[in-house]
Each structure stands twice: as C-alpha cells, then as structure tokens.
Design an enzyme around this catalytic site. Structure first.
Site, PDB file in Angstrom:
ATOM      1  CB  SER A  90      -2.525   0.830  -3.392  1.00 23.41           C
ATOM      2  OG  SER A  90      -2.908   0.354  -2.318  1.00 23.41           O
ATOM      3  CG  HIS A 122      -1.852   1.323   1.592  1.00 21.95           C
ATOM      4  ND1 HIS A 122      -2.942   1.971   1.062  1.00 21.95           N
ATOM      5  CD2 HIS A 122      -0.805   2.591   1.972  1.00 21.95           C
ATOM      6  CE1 HIS A 122      -3.278   3.152   1.154  1.00 21.95           C
ATOM      7  NE2 HIS A 122      -1.937   3.253   1.860  1.00 21.95           N
ATOM      8  CG  HIS A 181       1.255   6.844   0.068  1.00 21.96           C
ATOM      9  ND1 HIS A 181       0.409   8.016  -0.014  1.00 21.96           N
ATOM     10  CD2 HIS A 181       0.901   6.012   1.185  1.00 21.96           C
ATOM     11  CE1 HIS A 181      -0.596   7.669   0.895  1.00 21.96           C
ATOM     12  NE2 HIS A 181      -0.285   6.459   1.121  1.00 21.96           N
ATOM     13  CD  GLU A 214      -4.318   6.460   2.119  1.00 18.83           C
ATOM     14  OE1 GLU A 214      -2.702   7.048   3.763  1.00 18.83           O
ATOM     15  OE2 GLU A 214      -4.300   6.148   1.674  1.00 18.83           O
TER      16      GLU A 214
HETATM   17  N1  HBI Z   1       1.329   6.329  10.093  1.00 17.92           N
HETATM   18  N2  HBI Z   1       2.819   5.183   8.852  1.00 17.92           N
HETATM   19  C1  HBI Z   1       1.951   5.367   9.115  1.00 17.92           C
HETATM   20  N3  HBI Z   1       1.083   5.482   7.571  1.00 17.92           N
HETATM   21  C2  HBI Z   1      -0.101   6.392   7.893  1.00 17.92           C
HETATM   22  O1  HBI Z   1      -0.737   6.840   6.396  1.00 17.92           O
HETATM   23  C3  HBI Z   1      -0.425   7.557   9.186  1.00 17.92           C
HETATM   24  C4  HBI Z   1       0.381   7.285   9.681  1.00 17.92           C
HETATM   25  N4  HBI Z   1      -0.298   7.779  11.527  1.00 17.92           N
HETATM   26  C5  HBI Z   1      -1.150   8.468  11.295  1.00 17.92           C
HETATM   27  C6  HBI Z   1      -2.054   8.702  10.183  1.00 17.92           C
HETATM   28  N5  HBI Z   1      -1.446   7.915   8.425  1.00 17.92           N
HETATM   29  C7  HBI Z   1      -3.173   9.133  10.076  1.00 17.92           C
HETATM   30  O2  HBI Z   1      -3.678  10.394  10.933  1.00 17.92           O
HETATM   31  C8  HBI Z   1      -3.534  10.050   8.538  1.00 17.92           C
HETATM   32  O3  HBI Z   1      -3.377   9.775   7.875  1.00 17.92           O
HETATM   33  C9  HBI Z   1      -4.243  11.488   8.941  1.00 17.92           C
HETATM   34 FE    FE Z   2      -1.925   5.408   2.536  1.00 17.92          FE
END
Ligand code: HBI
Ligand code: FE
Length: 278
Positions: free
Chosen positions: A211, A146, A151, A192
């Site tokens: 994804s 993903h 991303h 997203e």
């Molecule tokens: N941590 N590793 C990771 N990946 C994320 O997409 C992620 C996160 N922590 C917080 C978070 N996303 C969300 O708060 C955001 O998608 C808004």
């Molecule tokens: Fe993501």
C-alpha cells in the site's frame, strides 16, 4: 539492526490504549469496537483522493505484487477499487463466498486482544476513515487505503486466510503467555512487510509494502535493507520500526511455508526468547 535515532516502536504498546491520541471516532463504536461504514460520509474530495491513491498503486504492482494479490485486485470484480471507495457490505458477499471472512468497520487501531479476537473469528477490521491530502504519500497509522488496498485482497486466498485466523488464535494465546510482543514482530514481518519468492522473482505480499509506493520499490529494489529467508524465531527476535521503511525484510518460499512454520505450539519459542532477552 535498527538505526540509533529511531527507537524501536512496538505497535502493540501503542494499541494498548487505542483512545490515547489516535484518530478516528471511537465514541459510537460497539462493544467489539466496530462502527458502521457510512458510505454517504465520504466527500467528493475523499472519493477523488481514494481514486488517485488506487491508480498510483495499481500502476506499480504488476511485477511487484505476489500472484495471489494481483489475481484478486485485477481479476475479482468485487475488488474493483477504481469504482470508488468500496462498500464493505458489498465486498463481504464475495469475501464470504471465497474464504468465509468478513470485513468490519473500525474507527482505527484497536487494543491487541480486540484486534486478535476479530482475526480469530475471520473478521478483518478495516479503518473507515481515509487519510488527509497532506498524508497522501505517507501515514503512520493504518487508514482505509492501507487496510483495504493492502490487506483485503489477500483475504481472498484460502491458505493466507486460514493463516490469519490461526494467527488470531495464536495471538490471544500469546497474550496469556506474555509472548505478544514477539508475536507482533512475526505479524509485522509477514502480514505487514512480508516478501515472497515466486517463480524466482522477489515479490511483495505484506500490506504495508503493497500500500506504499515508496516502500514497495524500496523493499524490492533497494540494496540498503537486509532480505533474509523467512525464519519464525529470527523474525520474532527482530525489532521493527513503525514510522520508517524497514531495515530487514523476510522472504517466504511459499505461503505453505508460513502455514507450516506457524503451526506448532509457540510456548517453547516464547520461553527461549524470554531466556535470551529478545
Ligand atoms: N488495530 N485496527 C487495527 N489494525 C491493526 O493492524 C492493528 C490493530 N491493533 C493491534 C495491531 N494491529 C498489532 O498488535 C498487530 O499489528 C500485531
Ligand atoms: Fe496493516
């Protein structure tokens, strides 16, 4: 706009305490939650699973992914995912040259402020572990596929890369102002699950859409979900479902629109959202 059975699940709530029942090995991480990516740790089974995930998605994205994503995935040798699980250190050489971003390995979901501090410093956290075979078609939490497939290609597009850094700064400020849950919705409906219209065609740029084979077709071709013109305030009023396809998608006219719409100071937005009880 959500179905009664699935409660709106706010990902930021889930990430406040990243060790609570989440996967990944948080034991040996650094103070900033990063871990080294151990290329030798990936088994032959995981390499094969990675290739099958990549081949399946590469077959679906032509005509469905935005031009910037397609250009990066098909045109940039640093992103040739058919060679196997990518080595972040190698990708970082090309990524740094393209937009000054760097990938950092992480054990999984991070606390919001840790995650946003990385974004504000042009560091994108990429989960180092790959889903199990039983999760081939769907996984709730972000895994290596993903994060990387969804991303990373967009990080090679300067206007998107600039926006994501600005988003990181904005999110750290939002946390101070108590607006993080609203801003998390903006992230959800853009980074997203965002869609964009290019040359009159509806295409995907959101990582969760790009994804997922199921969500890619559903978001673009199903007549079930609402597809609304991107609107910052409306996206921040719209709760999201973390473990199902979305009821609503927001469509950009351009990445320039995303940049200009998110340039202003969001403090007044949070005030009116609070007043509305959004
Ligand atoms: N941590 N590793 C990771 N990946 C994320 O997409 C992620 C996160 N922590 C917080 C978070 N996303 C969300 O708060 C955001 O998608 C808004
Ligand atoms: Fe993501």
């Amino acid at each position: 706009m959500q179905n009664a059975t699935t409660p709106a699940f706010d990902i930021s709530a889930k990430t406040h305490n990243p060790n609570a029942g989440l996967r990944g090995n948080y034991a040996r991480m650094a103070a900033d939650y990063t871990v080294p990516q151990q290329m030798d740790d990936y088994s032959a089974a995981e390499q094969s699973r990675w290739l099958r995930l990549v081949e399946r998605q590469l077959a679906l994205i032509p005509g469905r992914a935005c031009s910037e994503f397609l250009g990066a995935v098909l045109g940039n040798p640093a992103l040739d995912m058919r060679r196997g699980i990518p080595d972040f250190a190698q990708v970082n050489v090309a990524l740094k040259a393209a937009t000054r971003w760097q990938l950092v390995g992480v054990p999984g979901l991070l606390p919001d402020d840790v995650f946003f501090t990385h974004l504000a410093n042009r560091r994108f956290p990429v989960t180092v572990w790959l889903r199990e075979e039983s999760e081939f078609d769907y996984i709730v939490e972000p895994d290596l596929f993903h994060d990387f497939f969804g991303h990373v290609p967009m990080l090679f597009t300067p206007i998107y890369a600039d926006h994501l850094e600005a988003y990181g700064h904005g999110a750290l400020k939002a946390k101070q102002l108590g607006g993080l849950d609203w801003l998390a919705r903006l992230y959800w409906y853009t980074i997203e699950f965002g869609l964009i219209r290019q040359q009159g065609k509806l295409l995907a740029y959101g990582a969760g859409v790009l994804s997922s084979p199921k969500e890619l077709l559903y978001a673009l071709e199903s007549d079930v979900p609402a597809r609304l013109p991107f609107d910052t305030m409306r996206s921040m009023r719209t709760r999201f479902l973390i473990d199902d396809v979305q009821n609503t998608y927001f469509v950009l006219d351009s990445f320039e629109q995303l940049r200009t719409e998110t340039a202003p100071d969001f403090a007044p937005y949070y005030e009116s959202l609070r007043a509305e009880g959004a």
